[in-house]
Design an enzyme around this catalytic site. Structure first.
Site, PDB file in Angstrom:
ATOM      1  N   THR A  43       0.820  -1.213   0.000  1.00  0.00           N
ATOM      2  CA  THR A  43       0.000   0.000   0.000  1.00  0.00           C
ATOM      3  C   THR A  43       0.859   1.271   0.000  1.00  0.00           C
ATOM      4  O   THR A  43       0.513   2.261  -0.638  1.00  0.00           O
ATOM      5  CB  THR A  43      -0.926  -0.024   1.230  1.00  0.00           C
TER       6      THR A  43
ATOM      7  N   HIS B 291      -1.796  14.593   4.879  1.00  0.00           N
ATOM      8  CA  HIS B 291      -3.087  15.261   5.085  1.00  0.00           C
ATOM      9  C   HIS B 291      -3.051  16.175   6.306  1.00  0.00           C
ATOM     10  O   HIS B 291      -2.361  15.885   7.285  1.00  0.00           O
ATOM     11  CB  HIS B 291      -4.191  14.220   5.265  1.00  0.00           C
TER      12      HIS B 291
ATOM     13  N   SER C   7      -5.742   5.514   4.190  1.00  0.00           N
ATOM     14  CA  SER C   7      -5.575   6.958   4.273  1.00  0.00           C
ATOM     15  C   SER C   7      -6.210   7.457   5.555  1.00  0.00           C
ATOM     16  O   SER C   7      -7.326   7.039   5.870  1.00  0.00           O
ATOM     17  CB  SER C   7      -6.235   7.626   3.063  1.00  0.00           C
TER      18      SER C   7
ATOM     19  N   CYS D 190       9.822   8.370 -20.591  1.00  0.00           N
ATOM     20  CA  CYS D 190       9.970   7.174 -21.442  1.00  0.00           C
ATOM     21  C   CYS D 190       9.703   5.902 -20.656  1.00  0.00           C
ATOM     22  O   CYS D 190       9.676   4.816 -21.227  1.00  0.00           O
ATOM     23  CB  CYS D 190      11.323   7.141 -22.151  1.00  0.00           C
TER      24      CYS D 190
ATOM     25  N   CYS E 281      19.521   7.424 -16.665  1.00  0.00           N
ATOM     26  CA  CYS E 281      18.126   7.722 -16.990  1.00  0.00           C
ATOM     27  C   CYS E 281      18.080   9.133 -17.558  1.00  0.00           C
ATOM     28  O   CYS E 281      18.298  10.108 -16.840  1.00  0.00           O
ATOM     29  CB  CYS E 281      17.260   7.618 -15.738  1.00  0.00           C
TER      30      CYS E 281
ATOM     31  N   VAL F 205       5.206 -14.626   5.982  1.00  0.00           N
ATOM     32  CA  VAL F 205       4.732 -15.284   7.204  1.00  0.00           C
ATOM     33  C   VAL F 205       3.640 -16.278   6.835  1.00  0.00           C
ATOM     34  O   VAL F 205       2.653 -15.922   6.188  1.00  0.00           O
ATOM     35  CB  VAL F 205       4.207 -14.241   8.215  1.00  0.00           C
TER      36      VAL F 205
ATOM     37  N   SER G 138      -1.782   8.434  -2.684  1.00  0.00           N
ATOM     38  CA  SER G 138      -1.835   9.815  -3.175  1.00  0.00           C
ATOM     39  C   SER G 138      -0.615  10.645  -2.793  1.00  0.00           C
ATOM     40  O   SER G 138      -0.471  11.772  -3.244  1.00  0.00           O
ATOM     41  CB  SER G 138      -3.091  10.526  -2.654  1.00  0.00           C
TER      42      SER G 138
END
Lengths: 421, 478
Positions: free
Chosen positions: B41, B50, B338, B437, B400, B173, B46
């Site tokens: 997660t 917050h 969240s 790319c 890169c 686990v 986002s």
């Protein structure tokens, strides 16, 4: 700060031809900056033949074609730096570059030729839904792995997009032992050259499904299957037409994008259609002394045309330095493209300053059969060329004559369009 | 192997707890089934810190969010993690009930959120010219911020590791047994014994909990799909733009990221499959019309990638933090959806404090509070950069080209504590491959560098661990 007359950004086919031409036009102080470990650009991984039919009347491989130009660069003692990344170009033509041995260097150029080439549209830019496992490659990345490193990126392959690199890779993967199950193309026509459809797909019995796209990618770690579906006239997938292919690899050949981040930093105006710089007949951008050629300007179909275009850019850059050609203050006439003609390179023509003959290149937006390609100067029909077939995958060209344009009183527009026969 | 505490899950929550526990004289380990930290997660959300006006007052969520937000400046300074309080708007449009904004405002005040204001359109549009034409007013939360969740999680884990915490990666686990005063954790590798266990297993926290505790827990995987736009679109908005929650859900946000991209999302769909990280045509297709309710003219031509994350939604809609009621020594950090990223620092302090108190750990005197991130040469002057390249020429080679990441940075990512072994792990640490790319050019070169530096054959280099190798063999021999 180093000083050079001409700095060329990129040592691929465009940069090489531009350098040779500039040198032959009398400029000695030239520097090519190449980010890769050798000159030649993307041609080094294009080991198939078919290059140079126009230029050398021979069928060369990519490395062979590049080699002929690299030899000429060596013969002329043109300076170049390898493994050197250009970090920035300023509008007053200070080029900032970096490599392991020199560190960060700054070069004041009198003229800059942009020849950075293009990149492939990625899966992300295509918004293909599904998982994000290993086994999804752009066709060019797979080409590098197979042709330069000798590594196979997969055994069972689905290809989305019928661009030339995808077609070439369908054949290459097959020759190297993989099974290419299908090539899906979103559009109702192929984006590649006709000869590649025949030689790379038909000759190997690989099916090409037009008006199809990928609607799902399965596999958490490695691609397990890809589902394609037919699309409607708005390119939306049609429910019920899904076909699932078990495979471990998805190659993407869905278009090339000129790589113009550096051009932007220099203040160069870009075309919304080509994503390349807007140039005049001398291939000069809106920034005086910055020229562009090759795939950074617009994506070509044949490298021969890249070389030809770059030769012009090199010559014009040297003229610019010697002040035989000045730019911005000249009268410019815009080339309008309409009725199926998507864009043109150049966009602007200077009727007083142009060469006697000007090659204008463009692509069409659809497949057209038995039509007339028409060129107008103001409202006067300059030429009407009957065309049996025109397709988006093949670049087209017309040649404008200075003498003809100068016959037109108050010339203010040139128009290229397709008309029904 | 015997530990005082074993933490299950190396996401931001597990890593924050690990770092806080590493302040104490205790043997601590973290068990992670993936090949890298920040692989669940925590890697797909986002990326917002917050302000704390969303959670219902009195909930654990509300408390942790506001505390976590306040801790973020010092934490990010200590751990060398970029953080920007860019501020957020919750916008209300013509057809919406603006009293809902007042409710949020009051909720924020009650939660202790500072500097909240309600602004009218004329003021808003000066601050954020691309707000949709229908936006009439907004709640303004200047304490809201943007952060890189990879950076934060990896920094917490690295710092914990430097302070003595062991990490078992690629370790899943399978079962937990309580024997006398300790837990035996069965894994796909060796058993691990620990006196206390922390359950920070994200969407699998219920399954882990049920291995040892009779406490009922249900975690639902709630998928969020996002689109990420190129840096050329990164200034389309400068604040994080939320929509007013409605029956249709929380709406989608449009936000700059700490790295200068533009992020749009998420959708909210409960999915039965806890591995359901796939994006869908419908989900991605819904983002453009939804985002248009708050922000106009988002340049979707500039999308460079899309992705999905799974929120660990607990059915009672709150964080579960603290010692399990049923099983002594088993500590929960579950249901962390969240604002989990924002809350992680506070959860770490709260839970580590509780564990130390109950298990009798004393603070160590040699805790290393700070960690240095991967050097970003782009922040240096020309002269400094030249010095760096002279000392280490690897900083003179760009690998890169889109994000201008050097070989030096990639080697640093590989060599540092909990170093990267896969392309995704390099990407999360350095951004190599994260540009427009999407690693088309740099992936073969990054593969070569990992292969060389770690002495791993090219065929074993993977995207994100075993099973995700890139190469299936050599030419003509597949």
């Amino acid at each position: 700060m180093l000083n050079y007359d001409i700095v060329i950004i990129g040592g691929g086919p465009a940069g090489l031809a531009a350098a040779i031409s500039a040198k032959d036009s009398g400029v000695d102080s030239i520097l090519i900056l190449e980010r890769d470990k050798e000159l030649g650009g993307i041609l080094n991984q294009c080991i198939h033949n078919g290059f140079g039919l126009h230029t050398f009347k021979e069928e060369l491989t990519g490395p062979e074609y590049a080699g002929r130009f690299i030899e000429q660069v060596y013969d002329r003692n043109i300076e170049y730096k390898l493994n050197t990344m250009v970090m920035d170009i300023s509008s007053d033509k200070v080029v900032t570059a970096m490599n392991r041995t020199d560190g960060m260097i700054q070069i004041q150029a009198k003229a800059v030729i942009l020849a950075m080439g293009c990149r492939e549209r990625s899966r992300g830019a295509l918004n293909i839904p599904g998982y994000r496992p290993a086994g999804i490659y752009s066709a060019g990345t797979a080409q590098r792995l197979v042709n330069r490193e000798g590594f196979m990126p997969g055994k069972e392959v689905v290809i989305l997009g019928s661009g030339d690199i995808g077609l070439i890779m369908a054949r290459r993967m097959t020759l190297e032992g993989a099974k290419v199950k299908v090539v899906a193309e979103l559009m109702p026509y192929s984006g590649g050259l006709k000869r590649n459809i025949v030689q790379c797909l038909e000759d190997f019995g690989i099916p090409l499904k037009l008006s199809h796209t990928v609607v799902d990618i399965e596999g958490r770690d490695r691609v397990k299957a890809v589902t394609i579906a037919k699309v409607d006239s708005n390119n939306k997938p049609i429910p019920g037409t899904e076909e699932r292919y078990e495979c471990d690899t998805l190659l993407l050949s869905c278009g090339l994008l000129p790589e113009n981040e550096l051009s932007k930093s220099a203040g160069v105006d870009l075309s919304m259609v080509t994503n390349g710089p807007v140039v005049n007949d001398s291939l000069e951008t809106n920034v005086p002394g910055i020229f562009a050629c090759g795939n950074v300007l617009h994506v070509h179909d044949l490298v021969d045309y890249v070389s030809e275009e770059a030769t012009t850019a090199g010559k014009n850059a040297s003229d610019y330095i010697r002040n035989t050609a000045s730019a911005s203050s000249d009268k410019q006439v815009k080339i309008n493209t309409e009725c199926g003609v998507r864009y043109s390179v150049p966009v602007f023509v200077r009727p007083d300053k142009m060469n006697d003959k000007l090659t204008v290149r463009f692509r069409v937006g659809n497949v057209y059969k038995n039509v007339n390609l028409c060129v107008y100067a103001n409202d006067t029909l300059l030429m009407k060329l009957p065309k049996k077939v025109m397709a988006p995958g093949e670049m087209e060209q017309v040649i404008l004559l200075k003498s003809k344009l100068n016959e037109i009183a108050d010339l203010n527009t040139i128009t290229i369009k397709i008309e029904e026969a | 192997m015997k530990y005082d505490v074993a933490i299950i899950g190396a996401g931001v929550t597990g890593s924050a707890i690990a770092r806080e526990l590493s302040r104490y004289n205790a043997n601590v380990c973290v068990i992670e089934r993936e090949e890298d930290v920040c692989s669940g997660t925590s890697k797909a959300n986002s990326a917002i810190v917050h302000a704390g006006f969303d959670a219902v007052p009195g909930t654990v969520k509300a408390l942790m969010n506001v505390q976590g937000n306040e801790m973020m400046d010092k934490l990010c300074e200590d751990l060398d993690v970029p953080f920007n309080r860019n501020g957020a708007f919750v916008v209300c449009t013509k057809n919406q009930d603006r009293s809902a904004l007042d409710t949020l405002y009051k909720r924020g005040i009650e939660n202790g959120v500072k500097d909240l204001k309600i602004l009218e359109r004329d003021e808003l549009i000066k601050m954020e010219p691309n707000l949709a034409d229908d936006v009439t007013c907004a709640l303004y939360a200047p304490t809201s911020g943007i952060i890189c969740p990879f950076n934060l999680t990896i920094a917490l884990a690295e710092n914990a590791n430097e302070n003595g915490v062991d990490f078992f990666l690629n370790t899943e686990v399978k079962d937990i047994k309580k024997e006398n005063d300790s837990f035996i954790i069965k894994t796909n590798a060796d058993d691990i014994e620990a006196k206390a266990v922390v359950n920070a297993a994200g969407v699998y926290a219920d399954a882990i909990s049920h291995m040892v505790s009779s406490t009922k827990m249900e975690i639902i995987a709630r998928r969020g799909q996002y689109m990420l736009l190129d840096k050329t679109a990164g200034t389309h908005v400068s604040h994080t733009i939320f929509q007013l929650p409605s029956e249709m859900g929380k709406g989608v946000l449009v936000s700059p990221t700490i790295h200068g991209n533009l992020l749009v999302g998420p959708t909210a769909e409960d999915v039965p499959n806890k591995e359901g990280l796939n994006t869908t045509g419908d989900g991605l297709g819904s983002l453009a019309p939804l985002s248009a309710l708050s922000v106009k003219d988002v340049p979707y031509r500039q999308v460079i990638t899309s992705f999905a994350g799974l929120r660990a939604h607990e059915v009672n809609d709150d964080f579960i933090i603290g010692e399990d009621e049923d099983t002594k020594g088993f500590y929960q950090a579950a249901g962390i959806e969240s604002p989990g990223l924002s809350s992680a620092p506070a959860i770490g302090v709260a839970l580590a404090g509780e564990i130390a108190r109950k298990e009798g750990f004393a603070k160590k005197d040699n805790f290393k509070e700070t960690r240095k991130g991967i050097l970003n040469p782009a922040t240096l002057s020309l002269e400094e950069r030249n010095e760096l390249i002279k000392k280490n020429p690897a900083y003179g080679t760009i690998i890169c080209r889109c994000e201008m990441i050097t070989e030096g940075e990639i080697i640093d990512a590989i060599k540092r504590p909990l170093g990267a072994r896969s392309l995704d792990a390099v990407k999360r640490r350095t951004r190599a491959g994260m540009g427009r790319c999407q690693s088309g050019f740099c992936s073969p070169r990054t593969m070569e560098i990992i292969s060389r530096e770690c002495n791993i054959p090219m065929e074993e280099i993977s995207k994100h661990g075993k099973g995700s190798e890139f190469i299936v063999g050599i030419n003509k021999e597949v």
